[in-house]
Design a protein around this motif. Structure first.
Motif, PDB file in Angstrom:
ATOM      1  N   GLY A 198       0.806  -1.208   0.000  1.00 24.24           N
ATOM      2  CA  GLY A 198       0.000   0.000   0.000  1.00 24.24           C
ATOM      3  C   GLY A 198       0.839   1.259   0.000  1.00 24.24           C
ATOM      4  N   ILE A 199       1.946   1.237   0.752  1.00 21.31           N
ATOM      5  CA  ILE A 199       2.843   2.400   0.807  1.00 21.31           C
ATOM      6  C   ILE A 199       3.465   2.659  -0.555  1.00 21.31           C
ATOM      7  CG2 ILE A 199       4.995   3.271   1.791  1.00 21.31           C
ATOM      8  CD1 ILE A 199       4.211   1.805   4.388  1.00 21.31           C
ATOM      9  N   VAL A 200       3.873   1.570  -1.240  1.00 19.40           N
ATOM     10  CA  VAL A 200       4.436   1.711  -2.589  1.00 19.40           C
ATOM     11  C   VAL A 200       3.392   2.273  -3.543  1.00 19.40           C
ATOM     12  CG1 VAL A 200       5.368   0.452  -4.568  1.00 19.40           C
ATOM     13  CG2 VAL A 200       6.133  -0.118  -2.251  1.00 19.40           C
ATOM     14  N   SER A 201       2.143   1.769  -3.425  1.00 22.69           N
ATOM     15  CA  SER A 201       1.053   2.261  -4.276  1.00 22.69           C
ATOM     16  C   SER A 201       0.768   3.737  -4.009  1.00 22.69           C
ATOM     17  CB  SER A 201      -0.204   1.424  -4.030  1.00 22.69           C
ATOM     18  OG  SER A 201      -1.295   1.938  -4.761  1.00 22.69           O
ATOM     19  N   THR A 202       0.777   4.114  -2.733  1.00 20.37           N
ATOM     20  CA  THR A 202       0.558   5.513  -2.362  1.00 20.37           C
ATOM     21  C   THR A 202       1.633   6.407  -2.952  1.00 20.37           C
ATOM     22  OG1 THR A 202      -0.572   4.945  -0.312  1.00 20.37           O
ATOM     23  CG2 THR A 202       0.439   7.125  -0.416  1.00 20.37           C
ATOM     24  N   PHE A 203       2.866   5.936  -2.925  1.00 22.29           N
ATOM     25  CA  PHE A 203       3.990   6.698  -3.472  1.00 22.29           C
ATOM     26  C   PHE A 203       3.823   6.909  -4.973  1.00 22.29           C
ATOM     27  CE2 PHE A 203       8.332   6.871  -5.245  1.00 22.29           C
ATOM     28  CZ  PHE A 203       8.785   8.017  -4.605  1.00 22.29           C
ATOM     29  N   ARG A 204       3.423   5.835  -5.678  1.00 20.80           N
ATOM     30  CA  ARG A 204       3.244   5.936  -7.130  1.00 20.80           C
ATOM     31  C   ARG A 204       2.108   6.888  -7.480  1.00 20.80           C
ATOM     32  NH1 ARG A 204       3.626  -0.561  -8.535  1.00 20.80           N
ATOM     33  NH2 ARG A 204       5.914  -0.739  -8.463  1.00 20.80           N
TER      34      ARG A 204
END
Length: 455
Positions: A198-204
Motif C-alpha cells: 500500500g505504501i508503494v502504491s501511495t507513493f506511485r
C-alpha cells in the motif's frame, strides 16, 4: 431522495432536494450583489484587477501577497457587482459538487447527504464566516471538493489523478494554505492501505498526483519569467508569505508557556496527536470516517496556520465539518461518536483563538429596509462601516478631477477608493500596512518623488 414533479406550461418538471438548496443559496446571495465597496481585502483584489486590466504586472508593478488566480478573477470581474455575481454562480456549483461528493461518501444514507449539503450550503452562504465575500477560501473550496470527488476511490486511474492534481493546484493558486488539503488524500491513502504494498502504491499515485499539481504552477512561473517578474513572484508568493505567517504564528494567550499559550508548536503537537488517533481508530472509522476526519484535521491546521482569527479562514474547514456533523447526527453507531474529539477540537480552537463572526439577521434586515425604501443609500452603506460613504464621495471626487492615466496616492487603508474610482497609485502598494510590513517607506517616498501623483 425525495423529489416532486409538477407541470408548467404543459411540461413536466421534477424538483429534487439539491435544486431546492440551490434556490435558497441564490436567494440568500442576492443581497451580496448590492453591497457597496466596503471590505478592505476585496478593495485590494479589485485594485490589482484594475492594474492587470491596465497592463501592469502583478508583484512587479503592483503588490499583494496571495497567488495570482484571485486577482485574475477580479480583473475579469472589473467591479464588486460582477465579482459577487461570479461568486454566486461559482458557489452554486460548489454546493452541487459537494452534494455529489456526499452522495458518494454516504451511499444509501440519503438523510446524511441532505443534511450535510444543507449545512454546508447555509454556513458558506450567510455572512457569519464571511461567506458573502469574494475571498480566496470560498473560491478554492470548489476545486478542492471536485478533486476529492475524483480521488475518493482508492483505485483512481492515472487520468483522474492528473485531473485531481490540476484542481488542487488551482486551489493552491487561490491561496497557499490549500496545500494542506492536498495532504489529506496522501494521508488517506496511507492510512487505509497501511502495508508495504500500500505504501508503494501511495507513493506511485502521489507522483502522478504531484505531476498534475505542478503543471499550473510551472505555467505561472513561465508567465512571470516572460514578463520579467519571476523574482518578484517568488519573493511574494514564497518569502513574504512565510514571513506573513511567522509574524502572526505567536501565542495568543497571556501565558509564558508556549504549550498553554497555543503557539505554533502546540498546534503541530495537537495536529500530530489527532492524526495518530485516526491511525489507531482506522478500522472503526472505516474509509469514509478516515477521509472525513483527516480532512477536518488538515483543514483546521491550515485555518490556524497564521494564528489570525479571521472568519473567512474557517471556510476552508466547512466542507469537512459538515460531513463530520452529518456522521455524528446520522451515521452508524460505531462511527458517529468518534467524530466528537475532532469536531470538539475545531470548535474549541474557534473559541481559544478568538475567531469573530459577522451578524447575519441584521445583514438581511438592512438589505430589506433598503429595498423597501426605509433606508437611504447613505443609511444602507452606513451599515457596512463609517468610512463607506466617504469612500464613495472621495472616489467620485477623483473620477471627476483626474483621468485614468493620472495616479493618486492614499496613505491609509482605503483600497476601495482605488477600485471604485479606477485610479491606481504611483507605487506598487495599495495600503499603508503593506508599506510598513515590508519596510518600504524609503522606496515609496523615492517613487513618489519621481512620479508625483496628481492627488
Amino acid at each position: 431522495m425525495m423529489s416532486r414533479s409538477f407541470k408548467l406550461f404543459g411540461e413536466k418538471f421534477t424538483v429534487t432536494p439539491i435544486w431546492v438548496i440551490i434556490f435558497f443559496v441564490v436567494v440568500l446571495r442576492i443581497p451580496t450583489l448590492f453591497e457597496p465597496y466596503w471590505y478592505g481585502d476585496e478593495g485590494i483584489y479589485l485594485t490589482l484587477g484594475q492594474a492587470v486590466r491596465q497592463g501592469l504586472v502583478l508583484y512587479r508593478d503592483i503588490f499583494d501577497h496571495k497567488p495570482p488566480l484571485l486577482y485574475w478573477f477580479a480583473a475579469f470581474a472589473g467591479n464588486v457587482f460582477w465579482f459577487r455575481f461570479i461568486l454566486l454562480v461559482w458557489h452554486a456549483g460548489t454546493v452541487v459538487v459537494f452534494w455529489k461528493l456526499a452522495k458518494g461518501l454516504f451511499e444509501t444514507n440519503e438523510k446524511a447527504t441532505l443534511f450535510s449539503t444543507s449545512l454546508f450550503a447555509l454556513i458558506t452562504t450567510i455572512p457569519m464566516f464571511e461567506g458573502t465575500i469574494a475571498n480566496a477560501e470560498i473560491f478554492m473550496t470548489l476545486t478542492t471538493i471536485l478533486a476529492f470527488y475524483l480521488l475518493f476511490s482508492s483505485t483512481a486511474p492515472a487520468k483522474k489523478l492528473i485531473y485531481a492534481g490540476l484542481l488542487l493546484s488551482l486551489s493552491f493558486l487561490f491561496k497557499v494554505p490549500s496545500i494542506f488539503d492536498a495532504g489529506v488524500i496522501a494521508f488517506f491513502w496511507f492510512v487505509t492501505d497501511l502495508n508495504l504494498k500500500g505504501i508503494v502504491s501511495t507513493f506511485r499515485r502521489g507522483i502522478i498526483l504531484g505531476l498534475g499539481f505542478l503543471v499550473p504552477i510551472l505555467l505561472t512561473l513561465l508567465y512571470y519569467a516572460s514578463r520579467g517578474a519571476l523574482k518578484d513572484y517568488l519573493n511574494t508568493a514564497g518569502v513574504f508569505n512565510s514571513s506573513y505567517i511567522a509574524n502572526w504564528s505567536t501565542p495568543t494567550a497571556s501565558s509564558s508557556n508556549a504549550l498553554l499559550a497555543g503557539g505554533f508548536s502546540t498546534r503541530v503537537l495537537v495536529f500530530g496527536a489527532l492524526l495518530f488517533l485516526i491511525i489507531l481508530w482506522r478500522e472503526r472509522l472505516g474509509r469514509v470516517g478516515v477521509f472525513v476526519t483527516s480532512w477536518l484535521v488538515f483543514s483546521s491546521f491550515a485555518m490556524l496556520l497564521s494564528g489570525r482569527p479571521y472568519p473567512h479562514y474557517a471556510i476552508q474547514v466547512m466542507p469537512a465539518l459538515a460531513l463530520a456533523i452529518a456522521i455524528l447526527a446520522l451515521g452508524r453507531e460505531r462511527v458517529r461518536f468518534l467524530m466528537v474529539p475532532f469536531i470538539g477540537i475545531f470548535l474549541s480552537s474557534l473559541v481559544f483563538y478568538k475567531f469573530y463572526t459577522f451578524p447575519t439577521f441584521s445583514y438581511y434586515q438592512n438589505f430589506l429596509s433598503f429595498v423597501m425604501q426605509r433606508k437611504t443609500v447613505q443609511g444602507y452603506r452606513g451599515y457596512f462601516g463609517e468610512d463607506v460613504d466617504r469612500t464613495y464621495k472621495l472616489a467620485a471626487f477623483l473620477s471627476t478631477r483626474t483621468t485614468k492615466r493620472d495616479r493618486v496616492f492614499i496613505w491609509g487603508t482605503l483600497p476601495g477608493v482605488y477600485a471604485l474610482s479606477r485610479r491606481l497609485p504611483p507605487v506598487k502598494y495599495t495600503t499603508s500596512f503593506h508599506i510598513r510590513d515590508l519596510g518600504a517607506e524609503a522606496e515609496t517616498l523615492e517613487k513618489l518623488d519621481q512620479a508625483r501623483p496628481k492627488y
